[in-house]
Design an enzyme around this catalytic site. Structure first.
Site, short mmCIF file in Angstrom:
data_model
loop_
_atom_site.label_atom_id
_atom_site.label_comp_id
_atom_site.label_asym_id
_atom_site.label_seq_id
_atom_site.Cartn_x
_atom_site.Cartn_y
_atom_site.Cartn_z
CG ASN A 12 -1.82 1.14 1.38
OD1 ASN A 12 -1.80 2.05 0.55
ND2 ASN A 12 -2.62 1.15 2.42
CE LYS A 14 -0.61 2.57 5.13
NZ LYS A 14 -0.72 2.47 6.56
CG HIS A 96 -6.31 1.26 4.75
ND1 HIS A 96 -5.82 2.14 5.69
CD2 HIS A 96 -5.37 0.31 4.58
CE1 HIS A 96 -4.61 1.73 6.05
NE2 HIS A 96 -4.31 0.62 5.39
CD GLU A 144 -3.78 -2.98 7.08
OE1 GLU A 144 -2.75 -3.20 6.44
OE2 GLU A 144 -4.39 -1.89 7.06
CB ILE A 149 -1.28 0.98 11.04
CG1 ILE A 149 -2.25 -0.15 10.69
CG2 ILE A 149 -0.89 1.77 9.78
CD1 ILE A 149 -3.55 0.30 10.04
N GLY A 184 2.74 -3.20 10.72
CA GLY A 184 4.08 -3.41 11.28
C GLY A 184 4.91 -4.50 10.63
CB ALA A 205 2.47 0.85 4.02
CB SER A 206 5.96 2.33 7.08
OG SER A 206 5.52 1.39 8.04
O1 G3P Z 1 -2.31 -1.07 4.43
C1 G3P Z 1 -1.10 -1.38 5.03
C2 G3P Z 1 -0.94 -0.77 6.34
O2 G3P Z 1 -1.94 -0.04 6.90
C3 G3P Z 1 0.11 -1.25 7.23
O3 G3P Z 1 1.01 -0.20 7.30
O4 G3P Z 1 3.18 0.80 7.59
O5 G3P Z 1 2.31 -0.80 9.31
O6 G3P Z 1 3.03 -1.65 7.08
P1 G3P Z 1 2.48 -0.48 7.85
#
Ligand code: G3P
Length: 225
Positions: A12, A14, A96, A144, A149, A184, A205-206
């Site tokens: 994602n 974002k 989301h 999630e 997150i 995470g 994502a991150s």
């Molecule tokens: O959609 C993926 C997300 O919300 C998780 O984000 O940065 O924790 O991998 P992250």
């Protein structure tokens, strides 16, 4: 290399600067290379504004991050499902944590995705909402926990019971919905733990987008599966 349908990695984008505009196109090329080199199915969810150039540049499944429950007409500032379909997307994320919807909107958007032949990935925040989400019969459900997150604390290690129980409750209602988990997740260990808990992929994502070497981070992510 022939890719298996699952496990699936959905990245994602974002609205991170590292995954916006030109960076989004470059990142998409890295995802395609990582997917081709490892044989693991990897998909991406860029911002709507970046969809066209990315779909021109790569040949991997591309999802939108959201679509609005609207029909063609007067809806300034909204994103029309038919317009997203026309970009060539494969599917869409729905609900989301950063773009929550009402139950009525979720129902309508899952149905609209089916009509448009788009894959629906319905996001949820806990076991109860995941069980409720199963009744909409989306193609995937992605659990999630919002508190994890963007923290780098992987759901598959910090809250394994949430992933396990989510898979169990969803499959009581519909055994055919694959469950993804996210929040995470960044390492091969996190990914392996997710699959051991019954998830069939991850939404993340991150951990990848902010990595110094995004392509290598993706390769490492799938190195233990
Ligand atoms: O959609 C993926 C997300 O919300 C998780 O984000 O940065 O924790 O991998 P992250």
């Amino acid at each position: 290399m022939t890719k298996k349908e699952t496990p699936i990695i959905i990245l994602n984008y974002k609205t991170y600067a590292e995954s916006t505009g030109k960076n989004a196109v470059t990142l998409s090329q890295y995802v395609q290379e990582a997917s081709d080199e490892t044989g693991v199915n990897m998909a991406i969810a860029p911002q709507a504004v970046d969809l066209y150039p990315i779909i021109e540049a790569v040949d991997i499944p591309v999802y939108s991050q959201h679509m609005d429950n609207i029909t063609p007409g007067g809806h300034t500032g909204s994103t029309l499902p038919e317009a997203l379909k026309e970009t060539g997307i494969t599917g869409t994320l729905i609900n989301h944590s950063e773009q929550r919807l009402t139950l009525a909107d979720i129902d309508a958007i899952v149905e609209k995705s089916k009509q448009l032949n788009l894959t629906s990935v319905l996001c949820t925040n806990n076991v109860k909402t995941s069980a409720a989400a199963a009744s909409f019969n989306p193609d995937y459900i992605a659990i999630e926990p919002p508190e994890l997150i963007g923290t780098g604390i992987p759901v598959s290690k910090a809250s394994p019971e949430v992933v396990e129980k989510t898979v169990e409750e969803i499959h009581k209602i519909n055994n055919n919905i694959p469950v993804l988990c996210g929040a995470g997740i960044s390492t091969g260990e996190d990914m392996k733990a997710a699959l051991e808990l019954g998830a069939e992929g991850v939404l993340l994502a991150s951990g990848i987008i902010k990595a110094d070497d995004q392509k290598q981070a993706l390769i490492d992510l799938v190195s233990l599966i």
